[in-house]
Design a protein around this motif. Structure first.
Motif, PDB file in Angstrom:
ATOM      1  N   VAL A 116       1.541  -2.686   2.661  1.00 55.57           N
ATOM      2  CA  VAL A 116       1.684  -1.485   3.444  1.00 55.57           C
ATOM      3  C   VAL A 116       1.904  -1.797   4.939  1.00 55.57           C
ATOM      4  O   VAL A 116       1.813  -2.589   5.299  1.00 55.57           O
ATOM      5  CB  VAL A 116       0.466  -0.959   3.421  1.00 55.57           C
TER       6      VAL A 116
ATOM      7  N   VAL B 260       2.135   0.158   8.404  1.00 60.65           N
ATOM      8  CA  VAL B 260       1.587   1.103   9.289  1.00 60.65           C
ATOM      9  C   VAL B 260       2.374   1.185  10.558  1.00 60.65           C
ATOM     10  O   VAL B 260       2.027   0.254  11.587  1.00 60.65           O
ATOM     11  CB  VAL B 260       0.257   0.977   9.307  1.00 60.65           C
TER      12      VAL B 260
ATOM     13  N   GLN C 218      -1.566   6.977   2.769  1.00 59.56           N
ATOM     14  CA  GLN C 218      -2.712   7.317   3.047  1.00 59.56           C
ATOM     15  C   GLN C 218      -3.381   8.209   1.811  1.00 59.56           C
ATOM     16  O   GLN C 218      -4.645   8.301   1.769  1.00 59.56           O
ATOM     17  CB  GLN C 218      -3.326   7.790   4.379  1.00 59.56           C
TER      18      GLN C 218
ATOM     19  N   THR D 165       3.071   4.423   6.082  1.00 55.76           N
ATOM     20  CA  THR D 165       2.023   5.655   6.629  1.00 55.76           C
ATOM     21  C   THR D 165       2.024   5.376   8.214  1.00 55.76           C
ATOM     22  O   THR D 165       2.232   4.240   8.868  1.00 55.76           O
ATOM     23  CB  THR D 165       0.678   5.353   5.839  1.00 55.76           C
TER      24      THR D 165
ATOM     25  N   ALA E 262      -3.543   5.129   8.382  1.00 57.12           N
ATOM     26  CA  ALA E 262      -4.308   4.564   7.233  1.00 57.12           C
ATOM     27  C   ALA E 262      -5.679   4.742   7.398  1.00 57.12           C
ATOM     28  O   ALA E 262      -6.421   3.891   7.460  1.00 57.12           O
ATOM     29  CB  ALA E 262      -3.949   2.910   7.209  1.00 57.12           C
TER      30      ALA E 262
ATOM     31  N   GLN F 235     -10.323   4.204   2.739  1.00 59.03           N
ATOM     32  CA  GLN F 235      -8.906   3.748   3.254  1.00 59.03           C
ATOM     33  C   GLN F 235      -8.687   2.363   2.597  1.00 59.03           C
ATOM     34  O   GLN F 235      -7.501   1.872   2.527  1.00 59.03           O
ATOM     35  CB  GLN F 235      -8.878   3.844   4.807  1.00 59.03           C
TER      36      GLN F 235
ATOM     37  N   ILE G 171      -6.368   2.103  -0.302  1.00 57.29           N
ATOM     38  CA  ILE G 171      -4.667   2.216  -0.101  1.00 57.29           C
ATOM     39  C   ILE G 171      -4.191   0.642  -0.072  1.00 57.29           C
ATOM     40  O   ILE G 171      -3.293   0.447  -0.824  1.00 57.29           O
ATOM     41  CB  ILE G 171      -4.543   2.472   1.551  1.00 57.29           C
TER      42      ILE G 171
END
Length: 475
Positions: A48, A50, A146, A168, A171, A178, A181
């Motif tokens: 992920v 962010v 998210q 995202t 998050a 969360q 995720i």
């Protein structure tokens, strides 16, 4: 491990897939942070990213497809964003139009191509999901990651792909899921400091201010007698907010402005009063795209949006935002709307959070700002004390200066003190008397001595009537 919130890091060899012929165009220049994000993702394999709104998450996905030469499935939140992805692939890569498909509610023919972009909602329908299952995807991009822990959207995790990239800006979730995720997609691989990104020119500088707007006392009386939902509606639709909107539109005349309201009726009223185009749930997809395009191309400089325009929409020229009614205390939604003004620009962007003073809207707005505060943003507080002719956004009878608030205006203690000062009362109803000791069933009551005036305490059983109508007081 997944139930405990720990991501699974797969160190095994990635499966082979049939490569996709795709290259970034020769004139493509990545923006600040995109190369670092891509390298971090490639090193991790899946995970992920962010990054702040406005830093190019869409283009990052395009770069990942080209780097991996991978058949790619992109899942995102709404039809307008699906079209944005398609435009970026065609604009920045060698990919031909016949090798990319878009699937959403506005498309009649649901076909799957080597690069397919669809909404989460469409992907979970039986017809589309079967077609997506039949493909071997080298990369699956989960935009606005998210949302993945939700009961419906998490179903897309079952689609098989060699690598997964979640993107995202926020998050965080209000249901505290969360951690899921990362459990469902992969570990956090890149999350730069927002302020460092600002200093590097990746996002615009933003000035932030909270305007505290009083309510007419007759409206306050109705507010204190209402249930929680009605209280929020009354505070959010405070008529005096129109004075503030008119003042700010005049003060910042010519700046590209977005006005956001969670309640559709309030958004429509702003649109009507100030003659500003609006995008809301019932706006057809073709009309939405038309309005977004003319806003981008500077043919209009103001736009009112509801929740449908608060997330994922690329409006790079937006430089002023008025938040007149947010989605309760949602940090995710508050940050997403704020992010519409963060595309790099020469002058600092400006964000106003307009809330009714001494109401639960203050507390909800404070909650919405928490994530932004954690990213390094500071909010200046001002009391609105102006009188303004709201019929004309370009001029008015008089403009009053904004009175700066104290340093602790956002604290719960400051909130309670402002409420007391505004109503001119103590926190508890001074007219209450304790139940009689001889009767345990007797409830506390309110006794108003003659000439004692009106009690404005919310739970006082004898709220007095105010002279004059609410509209008169609002004026």
């Amino acid at each position: 491990m997944i139930d405990k919130g720990y991501p699974v890091v797969d160190r095994g060899k990635f499966e082979e897939f049939e490569p996709l012929e795709i290259d970034m165009n020769d004139d493509f220049e990545p923006r600040v942070g995109q190369i670092e994000a891509l390298e971090s993702f490639m090193t991790a394999g899946s995970g992920v990213v962010v990054i702040p709104p406005g830093t190019g998450k869409t283009v990052l996905a395009v770069m990942a497809t080209a780097e991996l030469e991978a058949p790619t499935l992109i899942l995102t939140t709404k039809a307008e964003v699906v079209e944005q992805y398609r435009d970026e692939y065609l604009d920045k890569t060698s990919l031909s139009d016949r090798k990319i498909s878009v699937i959403h509610g506005g498309v009649s023919k649901k076909t799957v191509s080597p690069v397919t972009v669809t909404t989460y909602q469409s992907a979970t329908t039986r017809t589309v999901s079967r077609k997506l299952w039949d493909r071997e995807w080298g990369l699956m991009v989960l935009d606005e990651a998210q949302h993945i822990p939700s009961d419906v959207w998490r179903r897309v995790i079952d689609f098989q792909a060699t690598r997964r990239l979640g993107t995202t800006a926020t998050a965080v979730r209000e249901d505290k899921k969360q951690k899921e995720i990362f459990s469902l997609i992969g570990p956090l691989v890149y999350a730069p400091s927002w302020k460092k990104m600002e200093n590097r020119g990746a996002i615009a500088k933003a000035e932030t201010e909270v305007l505290l707007v009083p309510m007419a006392k007759s409206r306050f009386k109705r507010y204190h007698q209402a249930d929680k939902r009605k209280k929020y509606e009354l505070a959010s639709s405070n008529p005096k907010k129109f004075e503030v909107i008119g003042h700010l539109l005049k003060k910042h005349k010519g700046r590209k402005t977005l006005i956001h309201a969670y309640y559709v009726d309030l958004a429509k009223e702003v649109s009507r009063r100030f003659d500003i185009p609006i995008v809301y749930g019932e706006t057809p997809q073709s009309k939405r795209r038309e309005l977004y395009d003319v806003f981008r191309e500077d043919e209009i400089d103001r736009l009112v949006v509801t929740e449908v325009g608060s997330e994922g929409i690329d409006l790079p020229s937006a430089e002023l935002e008025l938040e007149i009614c947010g989605l309760y205390g949602s940090r995710m939604k508050g940050t997403q709307f704020f992010g519409r003004i963060l595309r790099p620009k020469e002058e600092p962007a400006k964000f106003y959070d307009i809330v009714s003073k001494g109401t639960m809207e203050e507390e909800k707005a404070e909650r919405r700002r928490e994530y932004l505060v954690s990213r390094g943003y500071e909010f200046h507080f001002s009391d609105w004390e102006g009188g303004y002719d709201t019929e004309d956004a370009g001029g008015g009878k008089r403009d009053q200066p904004l009175k700066p608030g104290g340093p602790n205006m956002n604290s719960s203690e400051g909130f309670q003190e402002r409420l007391k000062r505004y109503l001119g009362i103590a926190a508890d109803c001074p007219h209450k008397k304790s139940p009689s000791r001889t009767s345990s069933k007797e409830k506390a009551s309110c006794e108003h001595p003659r000439g004692s005036g009106t009690c404005h305490v919310g739970d006082c059983p004898r709220l007095g009537k105010q002279k004059g109508s609410e509209d008169q007081e609002a004026r």
